[in-house]
Scaffold this active site. Structure first.
Site, PDB file in Angstrom:
ATOM      1  N   SER A   1       0.808  -1.220   0.000  1.00 20.56           N
ATOM      2  CA  SER A   1       0.000   0.000   0.000  1.00 20.56           C
ATOM      3  C   SER A   1       0.842   1.272   0.000  1.00 20.56           C
ATOM      4  CB  SER A   1      -0.940  -0.001   1.211  1.00 20.56           C
ATOM      5  OG  SER A   1      -0.206  -0.074   2.429  1.00 20.56           O
TER       6      SER A   1
ATOM      7  N   ASP B   1      10.795   0.619  -1.210  1.00 21.31           N
ATOM      8  CA  ASP B   1       9.932  -0.480  -0.785  1.00 21.31           C
ATOM      9  C   ASP B   1       9.337  -0.160   0.582  1.00 21.31           C
ATOM     10  OD1 ASP B   1       8.650  -2.918  -0.851  1.00 21.31           O
ATOM     11  OD2 ASP B   1      10.474  -4.130  -0.944  1.00 21.31           O
TER      12      ASP B   1
ATOM     13  N   ALA C   1       7.705  -2.096   4.355  1.00 18.45           N
ATOM     14  CA  ALA C   1       8.098  -3.173   5.270  1.00 18.45           C
ATOM     15  C   ALA C   1       6.963  -3.435   6.242  1.00 18.45           C
ATOM     16  CB  ALA C   1       9.374  -2.811   6.029  1.00 18.45           C
ATOM     17  N   ASP C   2       6.928  -4.656   6.754  1.00 15.62           N
ATOM     18  CA  ASP C   2       5.935  -5.015   7.766  1.00 15.62           C
ATOM     19  C   ASP C   2       6.436  -4.699   9.172  1.00 15.62           C
ATOM     20  OD1 ASP C   2       4.161  -6.123   5.805  1.00 15.62           O
ATOM     21  OD2 ASP C   2       5.482  -7.863   5.710  1.00 15.62           O
TER      22      ASP C   2
ATOM     23  N   GLY D   1       4.355  -9.663   3.844  1.00 16.76           N
ATOM     24  CA  GLY D   1       2.937  -9.753   4.154  1.00 16.76           C
ATOM     25  C   GLY D   1       2.071  -9.854   2.910  1.00 16.76           C
TER      26      GLY D   1
ATOM     27  N   GLU E   1      10.937  -8.966  -4.240  1.00 19.29           N
ATOM     28  CA  GLU E   1      11.358  -7.753  -3.533  1.00 19.29           C
ATOM     29  C   GLU E   1      12.819  -7.852  -3.116  1.00 19.29           C
ATOM     30  OE1 GLU E   1       7.143  -6.254  -1.550  1.00 19.29           O
ATOM     31  OE2 GLU E   1       8.421  -7.644  -0.443  1.00 19.29           O
TER      32      GLU E   1
ATOM     33  N   LYS F   1       4.940   0.530  12.061  1.00 16.54           N
ATOM     34  CA  LYS F   1       5.786  -0.590  11.638  1.00 16.54           C
ATOM     35  C   LYS F   1       7.083  -0.689  12.448  1.00 16.54           C
ATOM     36  CE  LYS F   1       2.743  -1.531   8.575  1.00 16.54           C
ATOM     37  NZ  LYS F   1       2.979  -1.536   7.137  1.00 16.54           N
TER      38      LYS F   1
END
Length: 232
Positions: free
Chosen positions: A33, A86, A88-89, A101, A108, A126
Site C-alpha cells: 500500500s 519499498d 516493510a511489515d 505480508g 522484492e 511498523k
C-alpha cells in the site's frame, strides 16, 4: 489509529523518498500500500517535470499499476536499479526488516539486494522498539517440499508454521508470482537477524525468507503525522 492518519503517514514517507528521484534513474519498486502511494506520486512528478525514469517491478501487482500510471518498466536482467523504494511489515532498530505480508518477498529481495541502494517507506506503526519475543516470518517455499520445510522449521527453530491460503474467490494455498507456497512461521529469535536470514535460507525447499538483514536499507523514512523522520 484511524485509517486516514495512517494514509497521511504513508504519504509523508513516500513524499520524502520522492525527493531522491532524479532524471534518468532506474528505480526498483517494491509492493504494498505505501509503495502504491509512492508510485502515484512518482507518476505525477514524471509528468510534471518531464523526467525520464524507468522502473523495475517486484510483483505483478506493481507491474499492473505501473502500466496504468504510464511508468516505463524494464527488466532486472537488463538494468541495475540506481535506487529501490519499498515498504516493510516490521522495522527493527538495527534497520533489519521483516517483509512478505503481501507475498512478494522473493522478487522484492531480488530487486532491493541488486539495487545500488534501497530505502524503506513506512508509517510509524511498523517500528518495533527491540528484538525480543516471537517473530512471524513469511517464507516462500517450493510446493513439492512445503511439509518438509514445516518439519525442519519445527526441529531447527521450534517454530509453528501455517500454510497461507487465499481468503476469498479461490480455494487452496496462496500461490506467489513465482509459483511458490507461502508459510508464516512464528519463532523466537533475539540474535543477529543476518544469521536468522542465512539459517532460514539454508533449509532445503526454502526459496526465500522475509527477513531482510544481510543487506539493509540506506535510509528508512517513517511517516509521523504530516511529517517524517529518517533512520540512517
Amino acid at each position: 489509529m484511524e485509517q486516514n492518519q495512517l494514509t497521511q503517514e504513508k504519504t509523508s514517507a513516500a513524499l520524502a523518498a520522492l525527493q531522491l528521484v532524479k532524471d534518468g534513474m532506474v528505480l526498483g519498486l517494491g509492493s504494498g500500500s505505501t509503495v502504491k502511494i509512492f508510485m502515484k506520486l512518482l507518476a505525477e512528478k514524471v509528468k510534471r517535470e518531464g523526467l525520464k525514469v524507468y522502473i523495475v517491478s517486484s510483483s505483478y501487482d506493481t507491474s499492473i499499476l505501473a502500466a496504468t500510471l504510464g511508468l516505463i518498466e524494464v527488466s532486472l536482467n537488463s538494468f541495475t536499479p540506481d535506487l529501490s523504494i519499498d515498504g516493510a511489515d516490521t522495522v527493527f532498530p538495527d534497520k533489519s526488516l521483516i517483509k512478505g505480508g503481501g507475498g512478494c518477498l522473493l522478487r522484492e529481495k531480488l530487486v532491493n539486494y541488486h539495487a545500488r541502494e534501497y530505502v524503506i517507506i513506512v508509517d510509524h506503526t511498523k517500528l518495533r522498539a527491540k528484538l525480543d519475543g516471537p517473530l512471524t516470518v513469511p517464507i516462500e517455499v517450493h510446493p513439492m517440499s512445503y511439509s518438509q520445510v514445516v518439519k525442519a522449521l519445527r526441529e531447527t527453530f521450534n517454530a509453528e508454521s501455517s500454510l497461507r491460503v487465499f481468503s476469498e474467490k479461490k480455494l487452496g494455498p496462496a500461490i506467489t508470482d513465482n509459483g511458490g507456497f507461502l508459510l508464516d512461521a512464528t519463532l523466537n529469535w533475539s540474535g543477529d537477524m543476518r544469521i536468522l536470514e542465512e539459517k532460514l535460507k539454508s533449509l532445503p525447499g526454502v526459496l526465500e525468507t522475509g527477513v531482510f538483514a544481510i543487506k539493509k536499507p540506506s535510509k528508512i523514512f517513517v511517516g509521523q503525522g504530516e511529517s517524517y523522520t529518517v533512520i540512517e
